[in-house]
Design an enzyme around this catalytic site. Structure first.
Site, PDB file in Angstrom:
ATOM      1  N   HIS A  49      10.922   6.562   7.824  1.00  0.00           N
ATOM      2  CA  HIS A  49      11.440   6.636   6.457  1.00  0.00           C
ATOM      3  C   HIS A  49      12.943   6.872   6.550  1.00  0.00           C
ATOM      4  O   HIS A  49      13.438   7.444   7.518  1.00  0.00           O
ATOM      5  CB  HIS A  49      10.756   7.763   5.684  1.00  0.00           C
ATOM      6  N   CYS A  71      10.198   8.966  -1.656  1.00  0.00           N
ATOM      7  CA  CYS A  71       9.757  10.047  -0.776  1.00  0.00           C
ATOM      8  C   CYS A  71       9.133  11.119  -1.657  1.00  0.00           C
ATOM      9  O   CYS A  71       9.835  11.737  -2.460  1.00  0.00           O
ATOM     10  CB  CYS A  71      10.927  10.632  -0.002  1.00  0.00           C
ATOM     11  N   ASN A 119      10.348   4.670   2.582  1.00  0.00           N
ATOM     12  CA  ASN A 119      10.173   3.695   3.655  1.00  0.00           C
ATOM     13  C   ASN A 119      11.443   2.885   3.925  1.00  0.00           C
ATOM     14  O   ASN A 119      12.123   2.446   3.005  1.00  0.00           O
ATOM     15  CB  ASN A 119       9.089   2.691   3.261  1.00  0.00           C
ATOM     16  N   HIS A 168       7.006   4.246  12.544  1.00  0.00           N
ATOM     17  CA  HIS A 168       6.965   4.186  11.080  1.00  0.00           C
ATOM     18  C   HIS A 168       8.029   5.163  10.562  1.00  0.00           C
ATOM     19  O   HIS A 168       7.788   6.363  10.488  1.00  0.00           O
ATOM     20  CB  HIS A 168       5.547   4.583  10.633  1.00  0.00           C
ATOM     21  N   ARG A 214       0.833  -1.210   0.000  1.00  0.00           N
ATOM     22  CA  ARG A 214       0.000   0.000   0.000  1.00  0.00           C
ATOM     23  C   ARG A 214       0.871   1.265   0.000  1.00  0.00           C
ATOM     24  O   ARG A 214       1.032   1.921  -1.014  1.00  0.00           O
ATOM     25  CB  ARG A 214      -0.931  -0.006   1.238  1.00  0.00           C
ATOM     26  N   ASP A 215       1.487   1.565   1.123  1.00  0.00           N
ATOM     27  CA  ASP A 215       2.284   2.792   1.240  1.00  0.00           C
ATOM     28  C   ASP A 215       3.434   2.790   0.241  1.00  0.00           C
ATOM     29  O   ASP A 215       3.787   3.831  -0.331  1.00  0.00           O
ATOM     30  CB  ASP A 215       2.819   2.886   2.681  1.00  0.00           C
TER      31      ASP A 215
END
Lengths: 303, 303
Positions: free
Chosen positions: B207, B238, B247, B205, B13-14
């Site tokens: 990055h 990003c 990520n 979470h 997803r992300d």
């Protein structure tokens, strides 16, 4: 005064020797000058190994001759043996570094002798340099794993660290040559070594091959180490895994340390520009993520 | 039993929503299947945002229909509002995630309303999902910095975390959307949030835009967090810095955690193969350093 970490910039030597291309001496000199101008206190300049082994470093004396005599930085050079030491001193070096391995197989493949034999050969080199008033750094490779043997016991590393320190090294750099270590192992090893060598004489040298370098540095800084090796723009690949990442990027380390409230004396924006400059000259990717992010932000804000 | 960290895999997803290409639904389904087969306990499957906003995710219902009903993993899906929740539940989702920002400017640009307004809109969505027995995750973005505002105060993050938790979220994921945080800030923020939301309900979470993700995860795991989000092969760039890393890669996180003696239930070799497979399919670099190093070792040893 805030707590301080000394960064030992190894890009011009350890980095360039593992890049594909041969870089002209004038460009190496310019890289060293720019790095020192960023506020890096120690910039390893070159290596006096035999040009037959590492053709990228055949211009060691030329590089030394080009270093600004008023440079604010210290510029150690690598010497493999007495002949290398003599060449280095003749070229004007006042600070040298020797290297040994914590792995028997790596020692035999890299220096064609056992660990004990390599230490035996290094003792007079270290003593001669120290007697002449030169500062001596001792590198130990494969401290958290070996490309030929796999795991390396902390006791094996401690034995080599102790031997180099008692032979007269001022500083011992613990190198995770294949970048395979993780924070618990790194921290435990550092603690073990600090039982034999004072913590302030220990440095950590991480490669980012498995992505763990910054986490390892964090763990070791928490444990008390205050010297860390790194390479601008992550110069230098990993000779044991094609296409893999090698030295941790100095920009990423400086960004980490400043975020922890630790001083380095380094101007991170100037460093990011230097990393970008050398990456462009070498026509390679800039392997510093902090460097790339900072440059993107600088270009957006017009600085 | 060893201490365990739950990895929330956000690649499908992300990750994919921030990749350039549109990936066919069948390939997304296959990616989700492979990730679950690696032992990942939670694999975020898709998002029921409006296809007008994120065309890469217009096939959300199709993806949900393709998920193996006997999958061992949980498969949350993102829902922006009540309409999204209805579509998600109709498509068979049993676990959903909502999102809010800790930055006013980011909230306005991303969701066209203030933080308070977005929380007001989310409350009935969370309540409806929770009343129907669905597990609800709340994402907070920009917890360590905002692309428009710069620094974000921990108090602003705590307020949003508290609001989402008291609205009925089971879990709050603290997102460093621009990857700018460093370990001291990350640890401090986590500690502050744990004052309002139980630590076992908090996720991190990170990055890797500034290279700090693994160091931040280490600091937060030391502080007590036991849920971490990541993306196989580092899928997803990003959106706020062209060409920058997004990520953190799941392979790197799993390698870190296993090295710390923490269990994840993940088969790292299978995961590395999955990361390589999707990177090849997308014709992109594999952004996991541990993945690349492990694949290089596997190819050398013939496994």
């Amino acid at each position: 005064m805030a707590d301080r970490v000394t960064i030992v910039e190894v890009g011009p030597r350890d980095g360039l020797q593992n890049e594909q291309q041969v870089v002209p001496a004038a460009e190496k000199i310019e890289l060293i000058r720019r790095l020192a101008a960023c506020g890096l206190p120690v910039v390893e300049a070159t290596s006096f190994v035999s040009p037959k082994w590492v053709p990228q470093l055949a211009d060691a004396a030329e590089v030394m001759a080009g270093i600004d005599p008023d440079t604010p930085a210290r510029h150690p050079v690598l010497v493999p043996n007495m002949k290398g030491l003599e060449r280095a001193v003749a070229a004007g070096a006042t600070e040298v570094a020797v290297f040994a391995a914590a792995s028997e197989s790596f020692s035999r493949r890299n220096t064609n002798c056992s660990i004990d034999e390599s230490l035996e050969r290094l003792r007079p080199v270290i003593a001669t340099a120290a007697d002449a008033g030169h500062r001596v750094r001792g590198y130990i490779s494969c401290v958290l794993g070996c490309p030929y043997e796999g795991e390396i016991s902390p006791a094996a590393v401690v034995a080599v660290a102790e031997a180099l320190y008692s032979a007269g090294c001022d500083e011992i750099s613990l190198g995770d040559t294949i970048g395979i270590g993780t924070p618990h192992a790194a921290r435990t090893l550092l603690r073990d070594c600090a039982g034999s060598v004072p913590m302030e004489r220990l440095a950590v040298h991480f490669h980012d091959t498995w992505g763990q370098a910054l986490a390892n540095i964090l763990a070791c800084v928490e444990e008390g180490v205050r010297i860390a090796d790194s390479s601008v723009a992550g110069l230098g690949g990993c000779p044991y895994a094609r296409g893999a990442t090698g030295n941790v990027a100095t920009e990423d380390v400086v960004y980490l340390l400043h975020g922890l409230g630790l001083e380095t004396g380094v101007d991170l924006e100037a460093l990011a520009r230097t990393g970008d400059w050398i990456s462009t000259r070498l026509n390679r990717d800039n392997n510093s993520r902090a460097g790339r992010a900072l440059l993107a932000r600088m270009s957006t804000s017009g600085t």
